[in-house]
Design an enzyme around this catalytic site. Structure first.
Site, PDB file in Angstrom:
ATOM      1  N   GLY A   1      -4.346   2.042 -14.737  1.00  0.00           N
ATOM      2  CA  GLY A   1      -4.579   1.211 -13.344  1.00  0.00           C
ATOM      3  C   GLY A   1      -5.640   1.418 -12.423  1.00  0.00           C
TER       4      GLY A   1
ATOM      5  CG  ASN B   1      -8.567 -11.838 -14.102  1.00  0.00           C
ATOM      6  OD1 ASN B   1      -9.441 -11.672 -13.581  1.00  0.00           O
ATOM      7  ND2 ASN B   1      -7.630 -12.820 -14.183  1.00  0.00           N
ATOM      8  N   PRO B   2     -11.618  -9.513 -14.986  1.00  0.00           N
ATOM      9  CG  PRO B   2     -13.610 -10.529 -15.995  1.00  0.00           C
ATOM     10  CD  PRO B   2     -12.150 -10.269 -16.288  1.00  0.00           C
ATOM     11  CE  LYS B   3     -12.587 -15.591 -10.124  1.00  0.00           C
ATOM     12  NZ  LYS B   3     -12.157 -16.942 -10.184  1.00  0.00           N
TER      13      LYS B   3
ATOM     14  N   GLY C   1      -5.234  -0.120  -9.053  1.00  0.00           N
ATOM     15  CA  GLY C   1      -4.980  -0.292  -7.802  1.00  0.00           C
ATOM     16  C   GLY C   1      -5.495   1.052  -6.533  1.00  0.00           C
ATOM     17  CD  GLU C   2      -2.185   3.954  -6.143  1.00  0.00           C
ATOM     18  OE1 GLU C   2      -2.556   4.349  -4.832  1.00  0.00           O
ATOM     19  OE2 GLU C   2      -1.094   3.769  -6.194  1.00  0.00           O
TER      20      GLU C   2
ATOM     21  CG  PHE D   1      -1.642  -1.291   1.320  1.00  0.00           C
ATOM     22  CD1 PHE D   1      -2.374  -1.873   0.411  1.00  0.00           C
ATOM     23  CD2 PHE D   1      -1.440  -2.002   2.280  1.00  0.00           C
ATOM     24  CE1 PHE D   1      -3.251  -2.926   0.636  1.00  0.00           C
ATOM     25  CE2 PHE D   1      -2.212  -3.240   2.605  1.00  0.00           C
ATOM     26  CZ  PHE D   1      -2.910  -3.920   1.765  1.00  0.00           C
TER      27      PHE D   1
ATOM     28  CB  THR E   1      -2.427  -6.314  -7.300  1.00  0.00           C
ATOM     29  OG1 THR E   1      -0.946  -6.483  -7.753  1.00  0.00           O
ATOM     30  CG2 THR E   1      -2.267  -5.276  -5.944  1.00  0.00           C
TER      31      THR E   1
END
Length: 737
Positions: free
Chosen positions: A690, A623-625, A692-693, A255, A483
């Site tokens: 991205g 990758n939708p999952k 992740g954020e 993180f 991730t």
């Protein structure tokens, strides 16, 4: 069947759930010894030389102790090059280079012993005497008090400053002003918003194993910046980069906390060279609060002016935040205000105060998470004052161009995010009047906020090796931080080569692989994925050139490779690279809309997030999952920021006190996550931005807005506490502070 776009399970998933995955502290190294840190207990002053010598003697005499490293015997370490410290949070002052103390938790010694227990016991014997000096523990204190002189030629600095831009991104200005000097007349909202100091609190404690083989250093470390750590570590030690080998096979959460080289890694390497054996150092949970960064607290003063129809006329966001006296960092709070909504007049500023506290760093959604809290709560306040629907106000001011540069977006679907999200959430059924919705004897509120985060891409490389059995192995010095990086890279590689997933693999976590940037800023998929894409396409081109009779059937590949022998395999084994984002043309930015429902029991001061809808525009979804899981994690992160998280410190001593609360499964709302899923080829050849954020960005604001809708209370300080929720409701308008 193509792999991209499918909800492929994590390629390392079985290893993780069975305990086979190897993290840094799990790495077996022959002859390893164990280290423990000893840290300062005061925020500012000097530790006496006599007490350091006595403490070292006491520890050295303890059972199993092999070596004690202190400022008195630490070999001279080099000062980092300026380009690594002037806009990055790497410490200017080398560790153990003097006897001054700049913050609670500063490393003062390392004890090396034959077992972790003996190292910890000996470290506990070390007692220091201090000559305390006045400490500046808050940003406002720095502004109100005289500025001490800088020390050690500027390695230790005091006072406040106004940084120009965010890290290496010269166009992301931290001081920006556009339009008229004077604020226009209109409907005005102005308030002060604060966010607390947060810490990353990953599951995996930061750990390091350092081992010297002759003049070559191998470091196993919990890092997500292998390439940068190698350079910084080599610079501190004064050795060539090629003599430093960094390994970080898996990272158990980060993180942001593992994005940079921290001082315990340097000291572990120094200790390993001194004892002539490998040294393992695992931080304690308490040491994670002082040794691997945190999100700094912020005070934001934000003002919006609009006409009576809701068109913004002016936006101002002025931020006071903090860093340490030994390193630079600025939480880039005001960046979103520069472009998110049309505003003819803009004024954004950042003031950074150097306080006696550990160095802060990136934390999920750096800048956007605290900045959007203030901006999106203010937008809600403005909508209420104008008696407009909060969604309608945002859409009415949606900027179609990037306002700082005037460049168009390579893809922007924020309106679709709001339209889909409102429909899925049932926003049309919302009663606009605060305190008008109840269920089961508690107040119910609905809130909304915009999410945004830049699309980033940097240069990266990828190595391809082809085996005789037809397996193709890709590798890059990037990181698997939990991730699913290895999974999506395998998907991209398989499709690019035209091979099934099981015939392709992707490895990461080793500095001997081609360079890649840090895994942060939501850039890894766009950055490393572009290199993997380039490598896979080149592999396919070479195969077609050397095997023109190849029919595309993967089962025949092994036969072709056997016939072609080592020469063909060599042609199909190479390194490819991909560049960074274009400096001209359309700009890439991700957007989204968060809708949430809260229940507030005012009798016991409890706010519960019960339902969440998020619709995001992040380019192509590989990758939708994994993408859905990323957003769910980001929202949970934001829930913690909104309702729970603050580093508990004694305000006079800066010592850690109390507990640090994070969300658990019991705090998980019912999730409804969706994506616009339109490829954005303006940023990269695979069409991604991205994820992740952005899941965290806007979340605290949506919760605060929902709590206002539930209770009528406009709460502008994070975290939202039990006391504020239990305060009596007053129907009168709350004047902003």
């Amino acid at each position: 069947m193509t792999a991209v776009g499918r909800p492929v399970n994590r390629v390392e998933g079985r290893a993780k759930v069975t305990g086979a995955t190897r993290y840094t502290a799990d790495t077996p190294v022959a002859g390893v010894t164990y280290a423990a840190l000893v840290q300062s207990e005061i925020p500012h002053g000097v530790v006496t030389e006599e007490s350091v010598a006595a403490a070292a003697a006491a520890a050295t005499a303890a059972p199993g102790v092999l070596y004690v490293l202190t400022p008195l015997n630490c070999p001279p370490l080099q000062v980092l090059p300026e380009d690594l410290t002037w806009d990055l949070p790497l410490e200017r002052r080398p560790p153990l280079s003097d006897l001054t103390v700049q913050y609670v938790g500063q490393h003062l010694a390392v004890v090396v012993a034959d077992s972790p227990e003996n190292a910890a016991q000996a470290a506990a014997l070390m007692r220091f005497e201090y000559r305390s000096a006045p400490a500046q523990l808050t940003a406002t204190q720095v502004l109100d008090e005289p500025v001490p002189a800088d020390e050690r030629g500027g390695l230790i600095r005091h006072g406040a400053y106004h940084p120009d831009h965010f890290v290496k991104l010269a166009d992301e200005l931290l001081q920006d002003r556009r339009g008229p000097d004077t604020e226009p007349a209109g409907v005005r909202i102005a308030a002060r918003y604060t966010t607390a100091r947060n810490t990353h609190y990953p599951i995996e404690l930061s750990a390091t194993i350092a081992e010297w083989t002759g003049d070559t250093l191998t470091v196993h470390d919990s890092t997500r910046w292998i390439t940068g750590e190698r350079r910084a570590l080599a610079a501190y030690l004064g050795i060539p980069e090629e003599r430093v080998h960094i390994v970080s096979e898996f990272v158990g959460g980060a993180f942001g906390s593992k994005s940079f080289l921290w001082m315990h890694v340097v000291l572990c390497a120094v200790a390993a060279r001194a004892v002539g054996r490998p040294v393992k150092l695992v931080l304690t949970r308490n040491q994670m609060f002082t040794s691997t960064g945190h999100r700094p607290s912020t005070e934001q003063r934000l003002a919006l002016v609009a006409d009576t129809d809701g068109a913004l006329l002016s936006t101002e966001q002025h931020t006071l935040t903090e860093t340490s006296t030994v390193a630079h960092f600025c939480e880039p709070v005001g960046l979103s205000a520069r472009f998110l909504y049309e505003s003819p007049r803009l004024a954004v500023s950042h003031t950074v105060a150097r306080i006696n506290a550990p160095t802060p760093c990136f934390m999920r959604g750096p800048g956007e998470a605290p900045g959007l809290f203030a901006l999106e709560v203010a937008m809600d306040e403005l909508a209420e004052r104008l008696q407009l629907d909060p969604v309608a106000l945002r859409l009415a001011n949606d900027a179609q161009l990037d306002q700082p540069s005037g460049r168009p977006y390579s893809g922007k679907h924020l309106a679709e995010c709001y339209e889909q999200g409102a429909r899925r959430f049932g926003w049309a059924d919302r009663s606009p009047v605060p305190r008008s919705m109840r269920r089961g004897g508690v107040q119910v509120g609905w809130g909304v906020a915009t999410a945004t985060y830049p699309g980033r891409r940097m240069p990266a490389g990828c190595r391809v090796e082809t085996d005789a059995d037809g397996r193709v192995r890709f590798a890059s010095a990037t990181h698997e931080i939990g991730t699913g990086v290895r999974t999506v890279m395998t998907q991209l590689a398989a499709d690019g080569c035209g091979l099934p997933l099981e015939q392709v693999s992707f490895s990461s976590g080793d500095s001997s692989f081609p360079d890649a940037p840090y895994s942060g800023a939501s850039q890894t998929t766009a950055t490393v994925g572009s290199a993997v894409h380039a490598a896979a396409r080149e592999w396919r081109r070479r195969l077609a050139e050397h095997c023109p009779d190849y029919d595309g059937d993967p089962t025949t590949l092994a036969g072709l490779l056997r016939r072609g022998g080592a020469a063909l395999r060599a042609e199909l084994s190479f390194t490819a690279s991909a560049g960074g984002a274009a400096e001209t043309g359309p700009l890439s930015q991700s957007f989204g809309a968060h809708f949430c429902e809260v229940e507030v029991d005012e009798q016991i001061g409890r706010a519960t997030v019960t339902r969440w809808t998020a619709v995001l525009d992040c380019g192509r979804v590989l990758n939708p999952k994994l993408a859905t899981n990323q957003v769910m994690g980001g929202i949970t992160f934001g829930i913690g920021m909104a309702l729970l998280e603050q580093v508990p410190r004694d305000p006079s001593t800066a010592q850690l006190i109390g507990e640090y609360y994070v969300p658990t499964h019991a705090d998980r709302p019912e999730f409804d996550i969706a994506f616009v899923d339109v490829a954005d080829f303006g940023l990269d050849p695979i069409g991604v931005r991205g994820i992740g954020e952005i899941g965290t960005c806007g979340v605290p604001a949506a919760i605060a807005n929902a709590i206002h809708h539930a209770t009528g209370k406009r709460l502008r300080d994070l975290p939202i506490t039990l006391e504020s929720l239990m305060a009596p409701f007053s129907p009168r308008y709350e004047e902003p502070r």
